[in-house]
Design a protein around this motif. Structure first.
Motif, short mmCIF file in Angstrom:
data_model
loop_
_atom_site.label_atom_id
_atom_site.label_comp_id
_atom_site.label_asym_id
_atom_site.label_seq_id
_atom_site.Cartn_x
_atom_site.Cartn_y
_atom_site.Cartn_z
N ILE A 66 0.84 -1.20 0.00
CA ILE A 66 0.00 0.00 0.00
C ILE A 66 0.87 1.25 0.00
O ILE A 66 0.59 2.22 -0.71
CB ILE A 66 -0.99 -0.03 1.18
N HIS A 67 1.95 1.22 0.76
CA HIS A 67 2.88 2.35 0.76
C HIS A 67 3.43 2.60 -0.64
O HIS A 67 3.45 3.74 -1.13
CB HIS A 67 4.00 2.09 1.76
N GLU A 68 3.87 1.54 -1.29
CA GLU A 68 4.43 1.68 -2.65
C GLU A 68 3.37 2.13 -3.65
O GLU A 68 3.66 2.94 -4.55
CB GLU A 68 5.08 0.37 -3.09
N ALA A 69 2.16 1.63 -3.52
CA ALA A 69 1.08 2.05 -4.43
C ALA A 69 0.78 3.53 -4.24
O ALA A 69 0.59 4.26 -5.22
CB ALA A 69 -0.17 1.21 -4.18
N ARG A 70 0.75 3.96 -2.99
CA ARG A 70 0.49 5.38 -2.73
C ARG A 70 1.60 6.26 -3.30
O ARG A 70 1.35 7.34 -3.83
CB ARG A 70 0.31 5.62 -1.23
N LYS A 71 2.85 5.79 -3.21
CA LYS A 71 3.97 6.54 -3.80
C LYS A 71 3.82 6.63 -5.31
O LYS A 71 4.05 7.69 -5.90
CB LYS A 71 5.31 5.89 -3.43
N ALA A 72 3.43 5.53 -5.94
CA ALA A 72 3.25 5.55 -7.40
C ALA A 72 2.13 6.51 -7.79
O ALA A 72 2.25 7.23 -8.79
CB ALA A 72 2.94 4.14 -7.92
N LEU A 73 1.07 6.55 -7.01
CA LEU A 73 -0.03 7.48 -7.30
C LEU A 73 0.42 8.93 -7.10
O LEU A 73 0.00 9.82 -7.84
CB LEU A 73 -1.25 7.16 -6.43
N LYS A 74 1.27 9.15 -6.13
CA LYS A 74 1.80 10.50 -5.92
C LYS A 74 2.68 10.91 -7.11
O LYS A 74 2.62 12.06 -7.57
CB LYS A 74 2.61 10.54 -4.62
N LYS A 75 3.47 9.98 -7.61
CA LYS A 75 4.28 10.27 -8.79
C LYS A 75 3.40 10.53 -10.00
O LYS A 75 3.71 11.39 -10.84
CB LYS A 75 5.24 9.11 -9.06
N GLN A 76 2.29 9.82 -10.08
CA GLN A 76 1.35 10.03 -11.18
C GLN A 76 0.80 11.46 -11.11
O GLN A 76 0.70 12.13 -12.13
CB GLN A 76 0.20 9.01 -11.09
N PHE B 16 -6.87 10.74 -8.30
CA PHE B 16 -5.70 9.99 -7.82
C PHE B 16 -5.44 10.27 -6.34
O PHE B 16 -5.08 9.37 -5.59
CB PHE B 16 -4.46 10.29 -8.66
N ARG B 17 -5.61 11.53 -5.93
CA ARG B 17 -5.41 11.86 -4.51
C ARG B 17 -6.42 11.11 -3.64
O ARG B 17 -6.06 10.54 -2.61
CB ARG B 17 -5.57 13.37 -4.31
N ASP B 18 -7.67 11.10 -4.06
CA ASP B 18 -8.71 10.44 -3.27
C ASP B 18 -8.49 8.93 -3.19
O ASP B 18 -8.71 8.32 -2.15
CB ASP B 18 -10.09 10.75 -3.85
N VAL B 19 -8.03 8.34 -4.29
CA VAL B 19 -7.73 6.91 -4.29
C VAL B 19 -6.61 6.61 -3.31
O VAL B 19 -6.69 5.68 -2.51
CB VAL B 19 -7.37 6.43 -5.72
N ALA B 20 -5.56 7.42 -3.34
CA ALA B 20 -4.43 7.21 -2.42
C ALA B 20 -4.88 7.38 -0.98
O ALA B 20 -4.48 6.60 -0.10
CB ALA B 20 -3.30 8.18 -2.75
N ARG B 21 -5.72 8.35 -0.72
CA ARG B 21 -6.22 8.56 0.64
C ARG B 21 -7.05 7.38 1.13
O ARG B 21 -7.03 7.05 2.31
CB ARG B 21 -7.06 9.83 0.71
#
Length: 139
Positions: free
Chosen positions: A42-52, A75-80
């Motif tokens: 989840i941490h890595e997925a959130r980082k990828a979404l932040k890079k997106q 993308f922000r809402d998905v990461a949250r």
């Protein structure tokens, strides 16, 4: 993954490729890696979404402003939506750091009680994420 244009690649094509790479990385973390280590995945997925989202800012001049804002917000809402268990782990790490820093200053039973509550909250978050299939739904 770094943002690099390949030889002969246009900026537009390079940004699209980098975007696909970030989204593919997030999907891989949430569908495959989450089985082995949900917290790290989840941490890595959130980082990828932040890079997106940073790619959206990078390509700002080429995108319709309303579409860019809508995509960035999505993308922000998905990461949250994935942040619960990660936040719970960070709280435990923070408490452990404080306990080491203030050893002897704060009663040990106080720290133990706080850590016990944080562990219970983290376990609830993990169970909820696992049972709801939120990672798969986000992917």
């Amino acid at each position: 993954m770094s943002y690099r244009l390949e030889d002969g690649e246009s900026v537009r094509d390079g940004l699209r490729r980098c975007s696909r790479e970030q989204l593919d990385a997030a999907i891989q973390e949430l569908t495959e890696a989450v089985k082995a280590d949900p917290v790290e995945a989840i941490h890595e997925a959130r980082k990828a979404l932040k890079k997106q989202r940073s790619l959206l800012r990078l390509a700002r001049a080429t995108l319709d402003p309303d579409e860019r804002r809508q995509e960035a917000t999505g993308f922000r809402d998905v990461a949250r939506s994935l942040s619960g268990s990660r936040d719970a782990d960070v709280m435990i790490e923070g408490l452990d750091d404080l306990a080491q820093r203030f050893v002897g200053t704060v009663p040990e039973r106080t720290l133990t009680a706080a850590r016990t509550r944080l562990l219970a909250r983290r376990d609830e978050q993990r169970d909820q994420a696992a049972s709801s299939g939120s990672a798969g739904a986000v992917a």
